[in-house]
Design a protein around this motif. Structure first.
Motif, PDB file in Angstrom:
ATOM      1  N   LEU A 169       4.110 -10.876   2.128  1.00  0.00           N
ATOM      2  CA  LEU A 169       4.356 -11.404   0.759  1.00  0.00           C
ATOM      3  C   LEU A 169       5.603 -12.347   0.603  1.00  0.00           C
ATOM      4  O   LEU A 169       5.930 -13.327  -0.118  1.00  0.00           O
ATOM      5  CB  LEU A 169       4.634 -10.306  -0.269  1.00  0.00           C
ATOM      6  CG  LEU A 169       3.610  -9.280  -0.410  1.00  0.00           C
ATOM      7  CD1 LEU A 169       3.776  -8.261  -1.194  1.00  0.00           C
ATOM      8  CD2 LEU A 169       2.301  -9.874  -0.743  1.00  0.00           C
ATOM      9  N   ARG A 170       6.548 -12.005   1.431  1.00  0.00           N
ATOM     10  CA  ARG A 170       7.640 -12.859   1.542  1.00  0.00           C
ATOM     11  C   ARG A 170       7.479 -14.214   1.816  1.00  0.00           C
ATOM     12  O   ARG A 170       7.967 -15.268   1.677  1.00  0.00           O
ATOM     13  CB  ARG A 170       8.588 -12.132   2.530  1.00  0.00           C
ATOM     14  CG  ARG A 170      10.378 -12.106   2.177  1.00  0.00           C
ATOM     15  CD  ARG A 170      10.936 -11.411   3.140  1.00  0.00           C
ATOM     16  NE  ARG A 170      11.121  -9.994   2.837  1.00  0.00           N
ATOM     17  CZ  ARG A 170      10.885  -8.847   3.512  1.00  0.00           C
ATOM     18  NH1 ARG A 170      10.498  -9.020   4.656  1.00  0.00           N
ATOM     19  NH2 ARG A 170      11.078  -7.871   3.103  1.00  0.00           N
ATOM     20  N   ASP A 227      -3.313 -10.042   2.834  1.00  0.00           N
ATOM     21  CA  ASP A 227      -2.519  -9.132   3.369  1.00  0.00           C
ATOM     22  C   ASP A 227      -1.245  -8.844   2.714  1.00  0.00           C
ATOM     23  O   ASP A 227      -0.432  -9.530   1.989  1.00  0.00           O
ATOM     24  CB  ASP A 227      -1.696 -10.290   4.653  1.00  0.00           C
ATOM     25  CG  ASP A 227      -1.069  -9.462   5.728  1.00  0.00           C
ATOM     26  OD1 ASP A 227      -0.603  -8.287   5.521  1.00  0.00           O
ATOM     27  OD2 ASP A 227      -0.427 -10.099   6.750  1.00  0.00           O
ATOM     28  N   TYR A 228      -0.978  -7.511   2.612  1.00  0.00           N
ATOM     29  CA  TYR A 228      -0.151  -6.690   1.743  1.00  0.00           C
ATOM     30  C   TYR A 228       1.117  -6.048   2.388  1.00  0.00           C
ATOM     31  O   TYR A 228       1.964  -5.571   1.675  1.00  0.00           O
ATOM     32  CB  TYR A 228      -0.797  -5.746   0.712  1.00  0.00           C
ATOM     33  CG  TYR A 228      -1.846  -6.540  -0.203  1.00  0.00           C
ATOM     34  CD1 TYR A 228      -1.352  -6.931  -1.460  1.00  0.00           C
ATOM     35  CD2 TYR A 228      -3.076  -6.431   0.085  1.00  0.00           C
ATOM     36  CE1 TYR A 228      -2.301  -7.492  -2.109  1.00  0.00           C
ATOM     37  CE2 TYR A 228      -4.122  -7.157  -0.734  1.00  0.00           C
ATOM     38  CZ  TYR A 228      -3.564  -7.664  -1.912  1.00  0.00           C
ATOM     39  OH  TYR A 228      -4.404  -8.228  -3.137  1.00  0.00           O
ATOM     40  N   LEU A 257      -0.738  -5.575 -10.019  1.00  0.00           N
ATOM     41  CA  LEU A 257      -1.194  -6.945 -10.282  1.00  0.00           C
ATOM     42  C   LEU A 257      -0.242  -8.105  -9.549  1.00  0.00           C
ATOM     43  O   LEU A 257      -0.435  -8.798  -9.193  1.00  0.00           O
ATOM     44  CB  LEU A 257      -1.201  -7.097 -11.811  1.00  0.00           C
ATOM     45  CG  LEU A 257      -2.496  -6.600 -12.473  1.00  0.00           C
ATOM     46  CD1 LEU A 257      -2.414  -6.775 -14.016  1.00  0.00           C
ATOM     47  CD2 LEU A 257      -4.021  -7.110 -11.784  1.00  0.00           C
ATOM     48  N   CYS A 258       1.105  -7.763  -9.714  1.00  0.00           N
ATOM     49  CA  CYS A 258       2.164  -8.290  -9.288  1.00  0.00           C
ATOM     50  C   CYS A 258       2.187  -8.483  -7.881  1.00  0.00           C
ATOM     51  O   CYS A 258       2.211  -9.695  -7.307  1.00  0.00           O
ATOM     52  CB  CYS A 258       3.553  -7.843  -9.674  1.00  0.00           C
ATOM     53  SG  CYS A 258       4.809  -8.673  -8.795  1.00  0.00           S
ATOM     54  N   PHE A 259       1.746  -7.414  -7.066  1.00  0.00           N
ATOM     55  CA  PHE A 259       1.721  -7.603  -5.650  1.00  0.00           C
ATOM     56  C   PHE A 259       0.230  -8.372  -5.193  1.00  0.00           C
ATOM     57  O   PHE A 259       0.306  -9.379  -4.359  1.00  0.00           O
ATOM     58  CB  PHE A 259       1.418  -6.154  -5.187  1.00  0.00           C
ATOM     59  CG  PHE A 259       2.600  -5.517  -4.674  1.00  0.00           C
ATOM     60  CD1 PHE A 259       3.730  -6.019  -4.336  1.00  0.00           C
ATOM     61  CD2 PHE A 259       2.617  -3.988  -5.238  1.00  0.00           C
ATOM     62  CE1 PHE A 259       4.897  -5.271  -4.243  1.00  0.00           C
ATOM     63  CE2 PHE A 259       3.641  -3.492  -5.044  1.00  0.00           C
ATOM     64  CZ  PHE A 259       5.072  -4.054  -4.784  1.00  0.00           C
ATOM     65  N   TYR A 267       0.942  -1.262  -0.098  1.00  0.00           N
ATOM     66  CA  TYR A 267       0.093  -0.110  -0.083  1.00  0.00           C
ATOM     67  C   TYR A 267       0.877   1.138  -0.183  1.00  0.00           C
ATOM     68  O   TYR A 267       0.808   2.098  -0.708  1.00  0.00           O
ATOM     69  CB  TYR A 267      -1.029  -0.118   1.490  1.00  0.00           C
ATOM     70  CG  TYR A 267      -1.846   1.049   1.529  1.00  0.00           C
ATOM     71  CD1 TYR A 267      -2.399   1.911   0.641  1.00  0.00           C
ATOM     72  CD2 TYR A 267      -1.865   1.739   2.976  1.00  0.00           C
ATOM     73  CE1 TYR A 267      -3.032   2.945   0.680  1.00  0.00           C
ATOM     74  CE2 TYR A 267      -2.529   2.681   3.128  1.00  0.00           C
ATOM     75  CZ  TYR A 267      -3.124   3.346   2.072  1.00  0.00           C
ATOM     76  OH  TYR A 267      -3.782   4.533   2.295  1.00  0.00           O
ATOM     77  N   LEU A 268       1.831   1.535   1.071  1.00  0.00           N
ATOM     78  CA  LEU A 268       2.641   2.594   1.222  1.00  0.00           C
ATOM     79  C   LEU A 268       3.454   2.561  -0.239  1.00  0.00           C
ATOM     80  O   LEU A 268       3.673   3.641  -0.869  1.00  0.00           O
ATOM     81  CB  LEU A 268       3.542   2.473   2.324  1.00  0.00           C
ATOM     82  CG  LEU A 268       4.564   3.711   2.148  1.00  0.00           C
ATOM     83  CD1 LEU A 268       3.822   4.940   2.208  1.00  0.00           C
ATOM     84  CD2 LEU A 268       5.546   3.444   3.740  1.00  0.00           C
TER      85      LEU A 268
END
Lengths: 676, 316
Positions: free
Chosen positions: A201-202, A195-196, A184-186, A138-139
């Motif tokens: 993501l890791r 959960d972003y 889209l990648c995220f 988001y940030l």
């Protein structure tokens, strides 16, 4: 060192102070002097502080922080690790030089314009810092978009010119296409978990197919911002349109945030790098390198030429990254780390020398009002200081020792020369071919900068073709003091990065270790300040310090010996005119003439429209137009397709309320059928 | 790494190369005159030319900048440096690890960039023409040269000249197909880089054909002497690179003084043959049109790449 703030809070403070400076630029009633004397120098100080904190962060473990800002339940997450520290250092150190330069450069701007520039410029800097420290999607996207928008407004500073508006629109368009791909990648990486944060993501495990989709989206999304082929078309339009310090920031730093994004997403968030990805990156990198330099050779607009060289250098960085991904994919961590280090080293180097070259171009623009090389000439006599700094930049970008460009290209070569490690026979034999591309591009760059320097600074002044000279704010004067300080800072950077590569190698090794788990081989870590050893001392070594000392020593010795044994007598005369006294300065080579052999050798690469006058033409006129082929096979068809699709969609729009009510009704029916 | 005999060897070799370089040029010119049925000049003629030039007053164009006067020294310095890297008499030179084969190619590029810039400094049309053509040859020759050197680097697993020469010199005598390709490519590149026939003609001053001579047209006296001397050193360095890569037998190790006489003798024989070979090539071939040069050099590049691929294939 408890009295110092931690790197993360320090970096945050520096970025926030840029924001404060941006707002403060608006405050003092549109007073240009305040912005120039106060805002830009303070911005430079913030840059220096940011560089120091970034440097510190490279030696410390990663640190995280959550800001109570953003949407409800969606706070901003910040994180600093060696990779972020490295890019913060790049951003801070280069922007410090550019800010000092800008304080001198904008001396003739009106107050109204300058307050706006001051606002956008510092917001731009702060948004780049936030892109680097962001720890959630988001940030990251907020900062990424702020960066795109603030730089869009900076590009369109001269919005009264239609060409500038067009360039700005193209830039905005490609930037947003890239942003969609990144978004889209995220989404793909989060795998529907919702959960972003980067931690999530890791941690997410992706199937190989989805990992490859995420890689492709990240590669092309960030590649659009970096200016890689074929998404480069905006770069040579937008970068030259901006005022020169902004061009320096965009070419020097902004496109590097895209490299940061690529490394962050591919190495860190997706993880598990595959060698097939590396081959794609290598192929696109090689194409970008060659097209960039070949098109640069055809330009006669100095700033466009420099912009095309940015495309080329992004290609070189991609070559390093690609080699690294190939090695990591096959499990050779030391060689993979070497490729990554070469790429990141070149990122830093390019930021420094391209910043310097754009600033030099800005000083030329101020002193002569010219951007067309074909109208310049002999500037070394009028602007000796600018000429000196520009020469350093030109030698650095041409990858000549002992300056910095050589070190990173050398490291990239060394990475490619690790090819025998690979088990796959095809990849093993192809990798050195990419090194050959790099060699060719390096030699072509040298040719291009001989052209730039020889035509702009050397030779005799060419009288202008068009009678009314464009208005030059600083007619015929050398760069001002502040401009010189800015250029001197970056020129010093070219030397420091060129002469003490080992310290940077070890720093970058921390970055590589934090990303890939393993760093360079043990022998490489025994490099000391004098000797640069990428893999082992038997394989290769380079010592820029000894190199510089020896070359200076033998050159001086030659000079002294000649003086001692012979004499220093000199007579001055007119240049030899070959028995033809009617020569004029316009008979010198022009930028276009200098590129003629390239047009001959690489003809099919260009889209050439040429009119050659015949022998009995009453009014002979030679015209030559060179265009980017990508426009015709990619961009224009895409534009036509978009127009076509939009015109079909526009059929829906009838302008009658009953029809629109019908649409609502049909939608409702459809929903009822599906949802039930 | 840096012991006293090693450093003594290093200095000895670089001074020897600088002093002996014009001799090789004189020998090649002499052979060529014989082959072309002319009466040959003395083998010492290049030295006499240099001495004559050093004694003259320099004539410099009025609008020359500092770069123009600096360039001859930089070019000479670069070539001197190159003479210190290439193993001519001995391997294991203490200075050589400071600059490997990639740096060596870059040193030649540095000299080329400075000469091209100086050629454009005066602003005559010849200078620009020469600079443009020289850079054309340069960007074509440089990748081919690097590929040739990379082939050798892959064989020996190192980009350091010392290690390459030691590896190649100490193995059993066998014709390696990859080295054969590399040798052919190297020969073509060396002719182009040194402005020899068939790419350029060092004795011509015909505007349609000259490349290197067009660049240095404005130079005179001591500046010209330095440039001519640098040309001779460059030729010597290239011949030495060729010898070191493809016929390294007999070379001494630094500090091993007893091997020095043998190294000298071997070098003398090889240089004599190389000079005669150069004269033969220049007599048998005609100069190519400028725009055939890209074909010539891309052939060299392809040969070098073939050599490299052959290496990967034969090594399995």
């Amino acid at each position: 060192m408890d009295f110092l703030p931690s790197p993360l809070s320090g970096a945050l403070a520096a970025a926030v102070s840029w924001l404060v400076i941006a707002l403060a630029s608006l405050a003092p009633g549109r007073n240009a002097l305040v912005v120039r004397r106060l805002a830009f120098p303070l911005g430079a100080l913030a840059g220096l502080a940011l560089a120091a904190f970034g440097l510190q962060a490279m030696w410390l473990p990663a640190a995280q922080m959550t800001l109570p800002l953003g949407l409800p339940d969606l706070p901003f997450h910040l994180r600093i690790d060696p990779l972020a520290g490295f890019f913060l250092m790049l951003l801070g150190a280069v922007s410090a030089g550019v800010c000092v330069y800008a304080a001198g450069y904008f001396r003739d701007e009106s107050g109204e314009r300058l307050t706006l520039i001051g606002l956008q410029y510092h917001v731009f800097l702060a948004s780049m810092a936030f892109v680097i420290v962001a720890d959630d999607a988001y940030l990251f996207m907020v900062a990424w978009e702020t960066m795109a928008l603030s730089s869009y407004f900076l590009v369109t500073t001269d919005h009264k010119l239609p060409a500038v508006r067009g360039a700005g629109f193209l830039y905005l368009l490609v930037a947003h296409l890239g942003a969609i791909a990144i978004l889209l990648c995220f989404g793909v990486m989060s795998g529907g978990q919702g959960d972003y944060t980067f931690d999530a993501l890791r941690a997410a495990e992706l199937k190989p197919l989805w990992a490859t989709v995420a890689f492709l989206l990240a590669f092309f999304g960030f590649g659009a911002k970096a200016g890689m082929i074929p998404l480069h078309a905006w770069l040579p339009e937008a970068h030259p349109a901006a005022p020169s310090p902004v061009s320096a920031l965009m070419s020097g730093i902004m496109i590097k945030t895209a490299i940061y994004g690529m490394v962050r997403v591919i190495y860190d968030l997706i993880g598990g790098v595959r060698w097939e990805w590396g081959v794609l990156v290598l192929a696109i990198g090689a194409a970008t390198t060659l097209f960039g330099v070949l098109y640069a050779l055809m330009q006669h607009d100095l700033k466009r030429l420099l912009a095309y060289h940015s495309v080329e250098n992004i290609g070189i960085i991609l070559l390093g990254l690609g080699a690294s991904m190939v090695f990591l994919g096959f499990g050779h961590s030391a060689a993979g780390a070497l490729g990554l280090i070469a790429a990141l080293y070149h990122t830093l180097n390019h930021a420094v020398f391209k910043g310097l070259l754009f600033l030099g171009a800005g000083s030329i623009l101020h002193a002569t009002g010219l951007r067309n090389l074909n109208d310049m000439g002999g500037l070394i006599h009028k602007m000796p200081k600018t000429a000196f700094y520009f020469l350093i930049g030109a030698l650095a970008i041409s990858a000549l020792p002992p300056l910095n460009g050589f070190v990173s290209e050398w490291l990239t070569f060394q990475a490619a020369l690790q090819a025998p490690l690979l088990a796959n026979g095809v990849v093993r034999s192809v990798l050195p071919l990419f090194a050959a591309t790099l060699a060719l591009a390096g030699a072509l760059t040298a040719m291009c900068f001989v052209k730039v320097y020889g035509i702009a600074f050397l030779g005799q002044p060419r009288e202008p073709r068009h009678a009314p000279q464009p208005k030059a704010p600083a007619a015929g004067r050398d760069a001002g003091t502040l401009e010189q300080y800015g250029m001197a800072w970056l020129a010093a950077g070219c030397f420091v990065l060129g002469l003490f590569p080992t310290s940077f190698l070890l720093m970058l090794n921390r970055v590589a270790t934090s990303l890939t788990g393993k760093g360079l081989s043990r022998a490489a870590l025994e490099s000391n300040w004098l000797w640069l050893i990428p893999s082992s001392s038997v394989q290769a070594s380079y010592s820029p310090g000894i190199f510089l000392i020896v070359i200076v020593a033998v050159t001086l010795l030659t000079f002294l010996l000649v003086r001692r044994f012979y004499h220093g007598r000199v007579r001055y005369a007119d240049p030899w005119d070959c028995g033809y006294p009617g020569q004029t300065p316009r008979m010198q080579d022009t930028a276009d003439a200098f590129g003629q052999p390239i047009r001959h050798v690489f003809g099919p690469v260009y889209l050439m429209k040429r009119h050659l006058p015949g022998p009995d033409d009453p009014a002979p006129k030679f015209t030559l137009k060179i265009e980017d082929r990508h426009w015709y096979w990619l961009y224009l068809p895409l534009a036509r397709l978009t127009n076509y699709v939009s015109s079909k969609i526009a059929l829906l729009q009838q302008g009658r309320i009953s029809i629109y009510l019908l649409y609502s009704f049909l939608t409702l029916i459809a929903l009822l059928v599906f949802v039930r | 790494m840096a012991d006293t005999p090693g450093i003594a060897f290093q200095i000895l070799q670089s001074v020897f190369v600088v002093l002996a370089a014009p001799l090789l040029l004189g020998w090649a010119n002499q052979c060529r005159a014989w082959l072309q049925n002319r009466s040959a000049p003395s083998i010492l003629l290049p030295y006499r030319t240099l001495a004559k030039l050093f004694h003259k007053d320099a004539v410099i164009a009025k609008n020359a900048s500092a770069l123009f006067r600096l360039t001859p020294y930089v070019v000479f310095g670069c070539m001197w440096l190159a003479a210190g890297i290439v193993p001519v008499l001995a391997t294991d030179l203490p200075f050589a690890p400071a600059a490997d084969i990639i740096a060596l190619v870059a040193v030649f590029a540095l000299a080329r960039v400075f000469s091209a810039l100086a050629a454009m400094d005066i602003g005559t049309s010849f200078g620009g023409l020469g600079a443009r053509r020289e850079m054309l040859i340069g960007f074509l020759a440089e990748p081919a040269m690097l590929m040739t050197l990379f082939t050798a680097a892959f064989i020996s697993g190192s980009t350091q000249f010392n290690t390459i020469v030691e590896t190649l010199g100490n193995r059993e005598f066998a014709i390696d197909p990859s080295l054969a390709f590399a040798a052919a490519a190297f020969l073509m590149v060396a002719l182009a880089e040194n402005a020899r026939i068939p790419i350029d003609n060092p004795t011509t001053h015909l505007e349609l054909t000259m490349i290197h001579e067009a660049m240095i047209l404005e130079y005179s006296a001591r500046h010209l002497a330095l440039i001519e001397w640098a040309v001779a050193i460059k030729l010597f360095a290239y011949v030495s690179i060729g010898i070191a890569l493809f016929a390294p037998w007999g070379i001494a190790e630094a500090g091993n003084w007893s091997a020095l006489p043998l190294a000298f003798a071997a070098l003398a024989v090889k240089l004599t043959l190389a000079g005669a070979g150069l004269a033969l090539v220049e007599t048998l071939l005609a100069k190519l049109r400028l725009f055939l040069a890209p074909e010539f050099l891309s052939t060299a590049f392809l040969l070098a790449v073939l050599g490299m691929l052959t290496h990967f294939l034969t090594q399995g």
